[in-house]
Structure formats: structure tokens, C-alpha cells
Design an enzyme around this catalytic site. Sequence first.
Site, PDB file in Angstrom:
ATOM      1  N   ASP A  79       0.884  -1.165   0.000  1.00 47.89           N
ATOM      2  CA  ASP A  79       0.000   0.000   0.000  1.00 47.89           C
ATOM      3  C   ASP A  79       0.923   1.217   0.000  1.00 47.89           C
ATOM      4  O   ASP A  79       2.077   1.120   0.428  1.00 47.89           O
ATOM      5  CB  ASP A  79      -0.872  -0.023   1.247  1.00 47.89           C
ATOM      6  CG  ASP A  79      -1.697   1.240   1.388  1.00 47.89           C
ATOM      7  OD1 ASP A  79      -2.355   1.624   0.409  1.00 47.89           O
ATOM      8  OD2 ASP A  79      -1.655   1.850   2.475  1.00 47.89           O
ATOM      9  N   ASP A  85      -6.727  -1.516   5.214  1.00 49.21           N
ATOM     10  CA  ASP A  85      -6.238  -2.593   4.356  1.00 49.21           C
ATOM     11  C   ASP A  85      -6.483  -3.976   4.944  1.00 49.21           C
ATOM     12  O   ASP A  85      -5.907  -4.963   4.461  1.00 49.21           O
ATOM     13  CB  ASP A  85      -4.733  -2.420   4.104  1.00 49.21           C
ATOM     14  CG  ASP A  85      -4.436  -1.196   3.252  1.00 49.21           C
ATOM     15  OD1 ASP A  85      -5.158  -0.995   2.261  1.00 49.21           O
ATOM     16  OD2 ASP A  85      -3.517  -0.444   3.591  1.00 49.21           O
ATOM     17  N   ASP A  95      -1.111  -0.483   6.104  1.00 46.43           N
ATOM     18  CA  ASP A  95      -1.075   0.205   7.396  1.00 46.43           C
ATOM     19  C   ASP A  95      -1.997  -0.442   8.414  1.00 46.43           C
ATOM     20  O   ASP A  95      -2.025  -0.044   9.570  1.00 46.43           O
ATOM     21  CB  ASP A  95      -1.390   1.690   7.246  1.00 46.43           C
ATOM     22  CG  ASP A  95      -2.772   1.936   6.663  1.00 46.43           C
ATOM     23  OD1 ASP A  95      -3.587   0.998   6.628  1.00 46.43           O
ATOM     24  OD2 ASP A  95      -3.043   3.066   6.233  1.00 46.43           O
TER      25      ASP A  95
END
Length: 630
Positions: free
Chosen positions: A328, A527, A523
Site C-alpha cells: 500500500d 487494508d 497500514d
Amino acid sequence: MKNRLTRKQKKMLIRIIIAAALLAVIAVTLFFVDVPWWAELFLYVIPYAVAGYDVLRTAFINLIHGQIFDEKFLMMVATVGAFGTGEYPEASFVMLFYQIGELFQSIAVGRSRKSIAKLMDIRPDSATVIRDGQECEVSPDEVEVGDTIIVKPGEKIPLDGVIVEGQTAVDQAALTGESVPVDKALSDSVISGTLNLSGVIKVRTTSTFGQSTVSKILELVENASDKKAKVENFITKFARYYTPSVVIAAVLLAVVPPLFLGIGDWQIWKAWLTRACVFLVVSCPCALVVSVPLSFFGGIGGAAKDGILIKGAGFMEVVSKIDTVVFDKTGTLTKGVFEVDDVHPNLISRAELLDIAACCESFSSHPVAQSILRAHEGHIDKSVIGEAEEIAGKGVKATVDGKVYYCGNGKLMEMCGADWHECHLTGTIIHVAREVDGSSEYLGHIVINDQVKEDSAEAINELKGLGVKRLVMLTGDKKNVAEGVAERLGITDCYSELLPADKVAKVEELIASETGKLAFVGDGINDAPVLMRADCGIAMGAMGSDAAIESADIVLMDDKPSKIADAVKLSRKTMRIVWENIIFALGVKAIILVLGALGIANMWFAVFGDVGVLIIAVLNAMRCMRRLNR
């Protein structure tokens, strides 16, 4: 050494020393004095009993309860058989060396447990809470969300919270592995389990103890051993079938050859019984049964020292095999904090452009607006700011000191009719225009970017160096911004403007197209679905994030992407040591088993094949506890 041993280990050491001294005295005495066989037997039984009475006792108890096939049963049968064939010194020395191996194993496991115990020491004993104006010392479980607690220098911070009074330096080494204290001031977040070093602080709690970071970490570590690796499960099943198989093989070895070679010849029976005893001693599976779990346990403990929490040996095995890492962007490779990168004025000065933009954005809490205010660093006279109107999807129209300004994106510039232009830099571009006599003049623009973490590029390079074949970045950010970050870090595969569901779909597509293992690094907040879908989910900067600790398989307790490479290195090192032990133990045992069956290897070979291999395997497994040198 003395202070490091437990009471049980000290007693075992004393018995070993006494047995060794008795054996030495008996061996020297019998070298000079001839005694009848029964006296020699009696003498050697004494150190045998001193060293191994607990082995015999456990073997008998297990025998009564039907638990026959374990290493203590094998050791009892083999040594008693050695006494039966007249190998009195060998029987006593085998038991002595077996107990030395057991002591060595106990010390090694204890050291590994201590590395975990240091992490477990982050549990706070009490909390000082302010109630009705009074300071009360209570259990952390009794503190509620919103309570104010006082933490003095030298005390552990008992719960997650925000500082409402005071400033201090906090030691976060127990969670992150970093030895440098972190300065904390008013409004800064603090994490349970960290150590307050310098000042008295008051903290408003943001979670109960049961939901705090420290509580979740302790639960994670305590349950880590439940999730075994495939190789660890294989060894457990292997030992379950292996031990009874070698007992049956030893019985056949002791009985079948004499039936064909000389059923009435005691010397033949004695020779083959001796071979069977050697076979039993060397076949003890303790080197594998002990060293493999110890390697994983040590690896998990060593990782914990570096602030890498691995939820089980199974995840360590997966990480060692990953060849695709998907990141990410925001909060993982970047800080998730917007900062002004550059200011490009037109018609006015840089300071004037920042001042106008800050006035227009002064009422907004948006991260982009806050970055402009931080870059301005000056006092904003709100008395000169008139009406302000937020135009959805475009920006802000505000009156400052009697003049109308437009502050926003390119669509806002088109709307107000300013003669604007795009910036050659990537990032979020905030354009500024001013109304003059019914038209708009362009005053310039400000470049704002989410700041890339200091060691993100290092992390990418290290992963490439470790042979990770594919590095991918997924983000919901705009294409030009995402590609700018990817290009800066050396990531070739970049997918932008994705919703959380799109990220899951993309990860599933990558898993289907790749033959190896895939890790997703996020994080841990938005997610969670992707973390759970990947072969291995790694949560970044997870201090205080419930979703990270619950959804991820590996939790990195700071914001350093380089810890991902560390996790891969530690996992590969642990797996390498596990396989070294398996191959070495099985190889040596196989050779000595064959030699013993052929009558070439005696009981001393068997001692090395059992105790020697155990000690070498345990020493090798202890290497897993070492931290990486960065």
C-alpha cells in the site's frame, strides 16, 4: 552461569557432577583392582541411578499409562539392555551423557523463553488514575476510556492515550527494537508498554487495557507457538510413527539373526542384543523433536527483539518463500503526512502566495490545508478574512482583506477563468487566483506531497537484493502522484485510483498469476481485507492499530519499511537452520544405525548419534535468537 540456571537445572547439574565423579572414581579403582562381575555391576548402577533415576521414573509412569514410545523409554530399554550384555560402563556413561544433553536442551529453551519474556515484561503492573481530584493506584483493567492517568519517570505507560499535560522522552525499544528515546509533548500519542524516561505526564486514555496495544501484543506472543509451520507438524507426526518403528526394528534386530545364526549360542544372542541397544540409543528422535521447535521459537524471539511480531512459525515459513511483495502507498511507503514541497509564485512573492493560501485554508481541517498552514509558520490575522465558501471537488473561494481569491485545483481555475498552467512536478497542486475587475489573474501554485519515508528506497533495494522477483504498489491516490512515488522508489508495477475492493481483486489476480508466495504490506486500518487475503499480511506502523494486530500475520511495531527485509532475512535464516538440523540429525543417525546393525558402531558411537547430535543441533538452533546486524 550459576545465577542463570533454574532450581530444576541446578539440581540436574549437581546430579550430573556427582554421577561423573562417581564414574571417574569407579573407573580408576577398577583399573587397579579386580572385582567379580556382580560387584562391578553394583558399582556402575550407583552413578547410573544418580544420573538417570528421573528418566527411569518417567519411563515407568508413561509405561503404566500406556505412553510407551518416547525417548525416555528408548533410553531405559537401551541402557538396561547394555547392563544385560555386560557393558556396565557404557550403560552408565550413556545415561550420564543423555542427561547432559537434556540439561543443555533445558538451558537453550530457557534462553529462548527469556527473549520472549523480555517482550512480555512490557505488561504494566498498575496505573495511577485521577478520580475526584485524587490520585488512585489501580489495576490497568480498572481504567476506562477518557480517564486521566499520571505517569512518572521510570514507570511503564499502562494504556494507550494522548498527553494532556507535560512532556517527556519515551523509550519504545520493547515494542520497536529502537534504542533511541522519542520525545513526546502535548497532544502526542503514547503507547502502552513503553517506558516514560524523564518528565511527569498526564495522559487521557483512548482505550481500555483489554483493547490496548500492549494487551494485544501479549496475546499475540502467547499464542504464537500454536500456529506451527508445515515442517514442524511433519516432525511431530514423524516422531509419532518413527519411535515405535525403531523399537520394532530393534526387537527384530535382537531376535531374528540369532534364530538363524545360532539359537543356542549366548555369545551370538549377546552380540545382536548389543547391536539392538546401539540401534535404540542412536534412534532417539530428541535432536529433531527439540531443535526444530526451538529454532522457530528462537526465531520468533529474535524477531521480537527487533520489533517484528510474527504470529506463528507457519507465517515465518511463508515469509521465507515470498517472491512477490505488494505495498500500500499511504502510511506504508509514505508517511501519510502532507507537506509543502515547493512554491511557484506568479506576479507576487513566495511569502505572499503562502500567506494568501494559508488565509483561504485557515478554517479547514483537511490534511492539504494543514500542510499549507504548517509551511506558512506565521500568525494569520483572521480579522482580514471575510466570507469563505468551499466549492465541492474544486477548492475554496474566500475574501481576504477585501479581495476575492480562489484556492484549489485546476477545475477551480477553469471555473474562475484564470490563465493557469500545470506544474512540471508531481503531487497535489494547489493553484491560487485573484479577482481583478471582473476577471481572474493567476498568482501561482503550491506543490504538496505525501512525504516518502526515509528508508523506503532502502527497503525496496534490500528486497530486490534478497531475490524478491516482483514489487508492486497499490493505492487509491491519483495516477500521476502514485507513479511519481513508484518511480522515485524504483517500483515498476504501480496500480492507482483503487478502492479497497479493487485492491483485494488485484491481490487475488497477482496470487493467481504467481507461483510463489505473496506478501501484502499495509497500514492495517483500511487494508484489513487485503492483509487477510494475501499469503502473508504484514502490518506497518501498527502501534495502536487494532486492525493491524488482528488482521496481519506479521506486525512491524514501527514505521520502517526496512523491517520487511529484516523479516524476510530472519525467516530465511530460521528455515535454513531448521533444515540444517533435520538433514544433519537424520544423516548422522542413518549412518550410525547402519553401522550399528552391522556391528561396526559400538555404544560410544550411539552416544554421539544421540546426545552429540542433540547438542550440536541445539547450539545451531540457538543462532536463531541472534538479532540482525544492520
